[in-house]
Enzyme design. Structure first.
Site, mmCIF file in Angstrom:
data_model
loop_
_atom_site.group_PDB
_atom_site.id
_atom_site.type_symbol
_atom_site.label_atom_id
_atom_site.label_comp_id
_atom_site.label_asym_id
_atom_site.label_seq_id
_atom_site.Cartn_x
_atom_site.Cartn_y
_atom_site.Cartn_z
ATOM 1 C CE LYS A 1 -10.499 -3.070 3.493
ATOM 2 N NZ LYS A 1 -9.948 -4.458 4.023
ATOM 3 C CD GLU B 1 -3.167 -1.139 2.080
ATOM 4 O OE1 GLU B 1 -2.999 -0.448 2.923
ATOM 5 O OE2 GLU B 1 -3.896 -2.126 2.024
#
Length: 433
Positions: A343, A209
């Site tokens: 999500k 990330e």
């Protein structure tokens, strides 16, 4: 002008070099929507199913040709001639056609890619940006806000090849007055963190990330390094910058023992002990948000953690709730956590994602729109965060184009909306208003 005339699916590559599903939805007016499904590394057991081929001779079994075939076959047939502006009907058609509880026939990766591509095509046909179209779908037309970012600048757990057990150490630029300023502050801290780590002889390679992934003696050492970087950047920790963590505790939970094992520190905790370990960290550092602080099935532990910490900080359910309204409803009724991570590939359609956001907000839970560790250049979550006035966004660090694509889209949206989309900073975080 908004009738679907063609749906196309294809296999593309995500930020980890694995295949994912991309979909195109074409409308009769010549409008086209393009979207790709993200993919997670640390996943909740009750997430909608990401369909993979399992053929070891292609992409080590991670191919998505079955999901792509579903897009090009039954999904395309079912949606052709349907109105792309009727998002709920499109998503229901795909879900009903799949016919499984967890979208395992077509794959949530197939259904989601088409769902998002249809929304993009519909917004184009209406001559409006995606965030405006999402606000209309959400029943909140014209109501926008810019989200406070959670920037993951030290990666551990499943997102990095290091000895750090806690998965994400994040900064929140709460002293910023705009998303543009927040991004600048985050970037400055990120670069100063590299200097801090190098001065200690540590690795500055980045994880999935975009955050640094050094080996550290403890989780507290990660927080100490960030504190030093914040101060080097000229900011005050607790005033200009606050901290957040994603424990992803399911990843170091021992099913056989029921204990939490921090291998990097050589420590083992019971459920209640781990809550107090986290509580101690919040006393040492201005941590205002903790995500998945226990195993996803440890609901008794979460009830205790909420009792101990829930009136002080934001307690976020990710693997705990998996963007699923049935599970979230149970959590709300039992007083578990006070915030949800959103999500959309956990549930697999835009309509169901909006339903989860609404349920959370109606119950007084905060909402955080999130990326996955496997991403693409698709920046839809930026529009989702603004269009639903979610309040917070989690989309990685200040490196890797798959992460900064979302920040750059937020900057563009802020420029377009101006005062119509306020940046509320720390007021968006549960327990900090």
């Amino acid at each position: 002008m908004s009738k679907i005339v063609k749906v196309i699916g294809r296999e593309i590559i995500d930020s980890r070099g694995n295949p994912t599903v991309e979909a195109e939805v074409h409308l009769e007016g010549g409008f086209v929507g393009l979207a790709a499904a993200p993919s997670g590394a640390s996943t909740g057991s009750r997430e909608a199913l990401e369909l993979r081929d399992g053929d070891k001779s292609r992409f080590l079994g991670k191919g998505v040709t079955k999901a792509v075939d579903a897009v090009n076959g039954p999904i395309a047939q079912a949606l052709t001639c349907k109105d792309a502006k009727d998002q709920a009907a499109l998503d229901k058609t795909m879900i009903d056609l799949d016919g499984t509880e967890n979208k395992s026939k077509f794959g949530a990766n197939a259904i989601l890619a088409v769902s998002l591509a249809a929304a993009k095509a519909a917004s184009a046909s209406k001559g409006m940006p995606l965030y405006e179209h999402i606000a209309e779908l959400n029943g909140t037309a014209g109501k926008f806000s810019m989200p406070l970012p959670m920037m993951n600048i030290i990666n551990g757990g499943e997102h990095a090849d290091n000895n750090v057990d806690i998965q994400e150490f994040m900064i929140q630029p709460v002293g910023a007055k705009s998303i543009k300023e927040a991004v600048r502050m985050g970037s400055e801290v990120f670069h100063n963190l590299a200097k801090v780590l190098k001065s200690k002889g540590m690795n500055t390679a980045v994880g999935d990330e975009g955050g640094y992934a050094p080996n550290l003696e403890s989780n507290a050492a990660a927080l100490a390094a960030i504190k030093e970087a914040v101060e080097k950047a000229g900011y005050m920790l607790g005033k200009d910058i606050t901290l957040a963590m994603d424990c992803a505790a399911s990843e170091f939970f021992g099913e056989a023992t029921g204990n939490y094992n921090l291998k990097g520190e050589g420590k083992t905790f019971t459920s209640q002990e781990f809550t107090h370990y986290l509580e101690d960290l919040t006393k040492q550092y201005p941590i205002v948000s903790i995500e998945d602080g226990l195993n996803e099935s440890d609901w008794d532990g979460f009830a205790y953690q909420t009792k101990v910490l829930g009136d002080k900080i934001q307690l976020v359910g990710d693997d705990l709730f998996v963007t699923n309204t049935k599970i979230l409803k149970e959590g709300i009724e039992k007083g578990i956590a006070n915030s949800i991570l959103i999500k959309f590939n956990q549930i697999g359609s835009l309509t169901e994602t909006l339903a989860a956001i609404k349920m959370a907000k109606d119950a007084g839970y905060t909402t955080i729109i999130s990326h996955r560790s496997g991403e693409t250049e698709d920046a839809t979550i930026a529009d989702l965060a603004v269009g639903t006035a979610a309040g917070q966004i989690k989309t990685g660090s200040m490196s890797r184009s798959d992460r900064v694509a979302k920040y750059n889209q937020l900057i563009r949206i802020e420029e377009a909306l101006g005062d119509r989309a306020p940046f509320n900073g720390l007021r968006e975080v549960k327990g900090q208003a």
